[in-house]
Design an enzyme around this catalytic site. Sequence first.
Site, short mmCIF file in Angstrom:
data_model
loop_
_atom_site.label_atom_id
_atom_site.label_comp_id
_atom_site.label_asym_id
_atom_site.label_seq_id
_atom_site.Cartn_x
_atom_site.Cartn_y
_atom_site.Cartn_z
N SER A 20 0.83 -1.21 0.00
CA SER A 20 0.00 0.00 0.00
C SER A 20 0.86 1.26 0.00
CB SER A 20 -0.89 0.02 1.25
OG SER A 20 -1.80 -1.04 1.23
N GLY A 91 -5.82 -3.74 -7.71
CA GLY A 91 -6.99 -2.95 -7.32
C GLY A 91 -6.59 -1.58 -6.81
N ARG A 119 -13.87 -6.87 -10.74
CA ARG A 119 -13.98 -6.26 -9.40
C ARG A 119 -14.82 -4.99 -9.44
NH1 ARG A 119 -8.31 -6.51 -6.38
NH2 ARG A 119 -9.67 -5.93 -4.66
N GLN A 166 -9.06 1.94 -0.39
CA GLN A 166 -8.92 2.29 -1.81
C GLN A 166 -9.98 3.30 -2.21
OE1 GLN A 166 -9.03 -1.50 -3.81
NE2 GLN A 166 -6.96 -2.04 -3.15
N ASP A 311 -6.54 -8.27 4.52
CA ASP A 311 -5.69 -9.08 3.63
C ASP A 311 -5.11 -10.30 4.35
OD1 ASP A 311 -6.20 -7.35 1.56
OD2 ASP A 311 -4.37 -6.17 1.86
N LYS A 338 -12.15 -9.61 -3.57
CA LYS A 338 -10.69 -9.34 -3.65
C LYS A 338 -10.16 -9.98 -4.93
CE LYS A 338 -10.27 -6.87 0.00
NZ LYS A 338 -9.86 -5.48 -0.12
N ARG A 342 -12.12 -14.92 -1.79
CA ARG A 342 -11.22 -15.55 -0.82
C ARG A 342 -11.95 -16.39 0.22
NH1 ARG A 342 -6.80 -10.57 -0.30
NH2 ARG A 342 -5.62 -11.20 -2.15
N ARG A 384 -2.30 -14.16 -2.35
CA ARG A 384 -2.44 -14.45 -0.91
C ARG A 384 -3.01 -15.85 -0.66
NH1 ARG A 384 -0.61 -9.67 0.98
NH2 ARG A 384 -1.50 -7.80 0.03
#
Length: 424
Positions: A20, A91, A119, A166, A311, A338, A342, A384
């Site tokens: 980030s 993203g 997304r 975001q 996350d 995401k 997930r 991830r």
Amino acid sequence: MQLSQAKPLRGTITVPGDKSISHRAVMFGALAQGTTHITGFLMGEDCLSTIDCFRRMGVSIEVSDAEVVVHGVGLHGLTPPAQSLYTGNSGTTTRLLCGILAGQNFDVSLSGDASIQKRPMGRVIAPLRQMGAIIDGVNGNYCPLTIHAGTQLHGIEYTMPVASAQLKSAILLAGLYADGPTCVIEPAPSRDHTERMLRALGAQVESNGCTVRIHPLKDLQAKDIAVPADISSAAFFLVAGAIVPGSEITIQNVGINPTRTGILDVLRDMGADITMTNVRDDMEPVCDLTIRASKLHGTTIGGDLIPRLIDELPVLAVAAAFAEGETRICDAQELKVKESNRIAAMVTELTRAGADAEETEDGMIIRGGKPLHGAAFETYHDHRIAMSMAVCALGCTGESEIVNPDVVAISYPNFFDTLSALGG
Ligand code: S3P
């Protein structure tokens, strides 16, 4: 990638720079007056997408092993790209760029990979349209997007439907170009790297609980940025160190911004042995983290905690599978939108290893403590998920396989090397 049940993981490691903060350092450095030297930058594919987009808009950016140097062009100095911008899998690049591009005096199109095209962008486009931006998208709200030139943006007061850094950042960045102050109200505090960095570069940003107000300004002033190691990458080793008996891992120089440390609170609540040393502060608080293996027990994760560990939920699901008793993750609908869904991905993959995991409307329930066995784990093109299942494999009996392991390069290109160096 073949993995087998791990012997104790021991050693001192450094994980890559915060994703980030790396994105923001390039973006805000590009929009500032002057030169920004960034150390600790994450050379992952997502952040390289950000560099590429700004180079295409006329920003000179030098990349070497030691640092990234951004030659800022000022808030109004970007130039129209020859082609549409490509944001890859990122993203953060896509959404923050929407806010910046809404303030430019040229038309620009942007899109990313198959995941980005699925997304939700409507959450960003809606407030930007309220500010006066003219934005077209597929079915109104999906990438590819075209952001049109030449509208004077207006300051708004906007109550956000989701806690999303975001989204918050996109609105605040557009607010730099507005004709008056812009105010965002979040349902719960999300990461505040944008606010901290913009303030350090001279912007007037006021935060009060879930409310953030930004004032338009003439220009940002460049400032060098030292990016701390990413707690979201450290998270994989925190969980690995907790679940593999006999482990002791120290991770150096990790960012511990309170909007990001939900993972530490939850692991400690589950019985993890984590110590912080060498705590210091430079735009962002950092420290060294040491984890020692211990017995974990189940917990409940929900409410305002969710944005503080969004996350880390995939790897926390792994911790839950190795903990005694039940873990409930709730209020985590955002996980479905995401890089992959997930919730579905983790429940499917943990079940493949023999775990008792169940999908719910807004999260999952994991009844931990069952012995897990190795399997071939899918990654859903999601970095991830790949790293979480690699950590899971270390605690499974027998051999495991990570299918398409290269996806880790989005945020952590050397992940498997570091894991091997620790004895994994
Ligand atoms: C990010 C914010 C989070 C996080 C993402 C990075 C950022 O997304 O999941 O990996 O850099 O602002 P949301 O803000 O959409 O929750």
